[in-house]
Design a protein around this motif. Structure first.
Motif, PDB file in Angstrom:
ATOM      1  N   VAL A  40     103.681 -14.731  32.011  1.00 56.21           N
ATOM      2  CA  VAL A  40     103.832 -15.512  33.236  1.00 56.21           C
ATOM      3  C   VAL A  40     105.249 -15.304  33.775  1.00 56.21           C
ATOM      4  O   VAL A  40     106.219 -15.395  33.029  1.00 56.21           O
ATOM      5  CB  VAL A  40     103.610 -17.017  32.937  1.00 56.21           C
ATOM      6  N   ARG A  52     107.746 -23.685  36.934  1.00 57.11           N
ATOM      7  CA  ARG A  52     106.689 -23.276  37.856  1.00 57.11           C
ATOM      8  C   ARG A  52     106.511 -21.774  37.737  1.00 57.11           C
ATOM      9  O   ARG A  52     107.484 -21.021  37.774  1.00 57.11           O
ATOM     10  CB  ARG A  52     107.020 -23.660  39.286  1.00 57.11           C
ATOM     11  N   ASP A  55     102.557 -17.863  40.261  1.00 51.90           N
ATOM     12  CA  ASP A  55     101.234 -18.108  40.845  1.00 51.90           C
ATOM     13  C   ASP A  55     101.051 -19.561  41.273  1.00 51.90           C
ATOM     14  O   ASP A  55      99.971 -19.951  41.702  1.00 51.90           O
ATOM     15  CB  ASP A  55     100.123 -17.670  39.894  1.00 51.90           C
ATOM     16  N   ARG A  57     101.300 -22.367  39.381  1.00 51.98           N
ATOM     17  CA  ARG A  57     100.981 -23.336  38.325  1.00 51.98           C
ATOM     18  C   ARG A  57     102.247 -24.003  37.798  1.00 51.98           C
ATOM     19  O   ARG A  57     103.286 -23.370  37.668  1.00 51.98           O
ATOM     20  CB  ARG A  57     100.266 -22.662  37.147  1.00 51.98           C
ATOM     21  N   ARG A  58     102.123 -25.285  37.500  1.00 50.25           N
ATOM     22  CA  ARG A  58     103.218 -26.006  36.870  1.00 50.25           C
ATOM     23  C   ARG A  58     103.004 -25.983  35.364  1.00 50.25           C
ATOM     24  O   ARG A  58     101.876 -26.120  34.889  1.00 50.25           O
ATOM     25  CB  ARG A  58     103.284 -27.440  37.382  1.00 50.25           C
ATOM     26  N   ILE A  59     104.091 -25.817  34.627  1.00 47.04           N
ATOM     27  CA  ILE A  59     104.033 -25.700  33.165  1.00 47.04           C
ATOM     28  C   ILE A  59     104.908 -26.788  32.562  1.00 47.04           C
ATOM     29  O   ILE A  59     106.077 -26.923  32.920  1.00 47.04           O
ATOM     30  CB  ILE A  59     104.531 -24.312  32.702  1.00 47.04           C
ATOM     31  N   LYS A  94      98.956 -21.435  26.004  1.00 48.21           N
ATOM     32  CA  LYS A  94      98.403 -22.657  26.574  1.00 48.21           C
ATOM     33  C   LYS A  94      97.833 -23.534  25.450  1.00 48.21           C
ATOM     34  O   LYS A  94      97.031 -23.068  24.653  1.00 48.21           O
ATOM     35  CB  LYS A  94      97.326 -22.328  27.591  1.00 48.21           C
ATOM     36  N   GLN A  97      96.079 -29.237  29.052  1.00 48.94           N
ATOM     37  CA  GLN A  97      96.410 -29.525  30.439  1.00 48.94           C
ATOM     38  C   GLN A  97      96.635 -31.028  30.500  1.00 48.94           C
ATOM     39  O   GLN A  97      95.853 -31.802  29.949  1.00 48.94           O
ATOM     40  CB  GLN A  97      95.278 -29.116  31.377  1.00 48.94           C
ATOM     41  N   GLY A 101      97.782 -32.249  35.856  1.00 51.93           N
ATOM     42  CA  GLY A 101      97.281 -30.904  36.152  1.00 51.93           C
ATOM     43  C   GLY A 101      98.173 -29.782  35.675  1.00 51.93           C
ATOM     44  O   GLY A 101      97.917 -28.616  35.963  1.00 51.93           O
ATOM     45  N   ARG A 102      99.250 -30.111  34.962  1.00 57.12           N
ATOM     46  CA  ARG A 102     100.154 -29.074  34.469  1.00 57.12           C
ATOM     47  C   ARG A 102      99.574 -28.423  33.214  1.00 57.12           C
ATOM     48  O   ARG A 102      98.931 -29.083  32.402  1.00 57.12           O
ATOM     49  CB  ARG A 102     101.523 -29.677  34.122  1.00 57.12           C
ATOM     50  N   VAL A 103      99.837 -27.137  33.068  1.00 59.25           N
ATOM     51  CA  VAL A 103      99.514 -26.442  31.825  1.00 59.25           C
ATOM     52  C   VAL A 103     100.565 -26.868  30.811  1.00 59.25           C
ATOM     53  O   VAL A 103     101.759 -26.808  31.083  1.00 59.25           O
ATOM     54  CB  VAL A 103      99.577 -24.905  32.011  1.00 59.25           C
TER      55      VAL A 103
END
Length: 172
Positions: A40, A52, A55, A57-59, A94, A97, A101-103
């Motif tokens: 990522v 972030r 793409d 997505r928030r991590i 991963k 979640q 909604g964050r990974v």
């Protein structure tokens, strides 16, 4: 010649027994193994434990909690995470979640080190033991304890306030 497939049951029994012997844990105390690992590109860092991906997505980092941006030492944690990840490609394992909604995941850097471990060693994070349930968390606790003993980072403060306490006090 036909190869025989070995059952995983003896291994699971052995691991289960070991968990019980070592600390009274059972395998059900640990979340399932990761949901996969991927590369990522990190495009932004919100704070020490939130990134972030390019793409969008928030991590959220698994197993650690860094001081918030407006909290004492929050800027230090954010700076470390930015220095190690911003504009770089990392490996994201991963785990889950979260409700936002964050990974939730474990982030490995290009040199093979793990971001969570770097933050703990620098005294820039607490082990979030309420949620850290994987075997790796035992080693992470040792890293935090070592930073505490050496009074590194936030542990040099007379009374460091855990972020979960700081957040709770701010919401009242």
């Amino acid at each position: 010649m036909q190869l025989r497939r070995h059952s995983r049951k003896p291994l699971l029994f052995l691991l289960s027994s070991l968990c019980l012997l070592v600390g009274g844990f059972s395998l059900s105390d640990f979340p399932p193994l990761g949901m996969g690992t991927e590369s990522v590109l990190i495009s932004a860092v919100s704070d020490g434990d939130t990134l972030r991906a390019a793409d969008g997505r928030r991590i959220r980092l698994y197993g650690v909690d860094c001081p918030e941006k407006r909290q004492a030492r929050g800027a230090d944690a954010t700076a470390i995470t930015k220095r190690l990840t911003l504009g770089r490609t990392v490996k994201l394992e991963k785990v889950d979640q979260d409700k936002y909604g964050r990974v939730v995941g474990i982030v490995s850097l290009d040199d093979g080190s793990v971001l969570q471990e770097e933050l703990l060693k620098a005294g820039a994070a607490w082990l979030y033991d309420q949620y850290c349930r994987r075997p790796v968390c035992i080693g992470w606790q040792t890293l935090e304890n070592t930073a505490r003993k050496r009074k590194v980072g936030l542990w040099s403060d007379p009374v460091p306030v855990p972020p979960w306490v700081w957040r709770k006090n701010r919401s009242h």
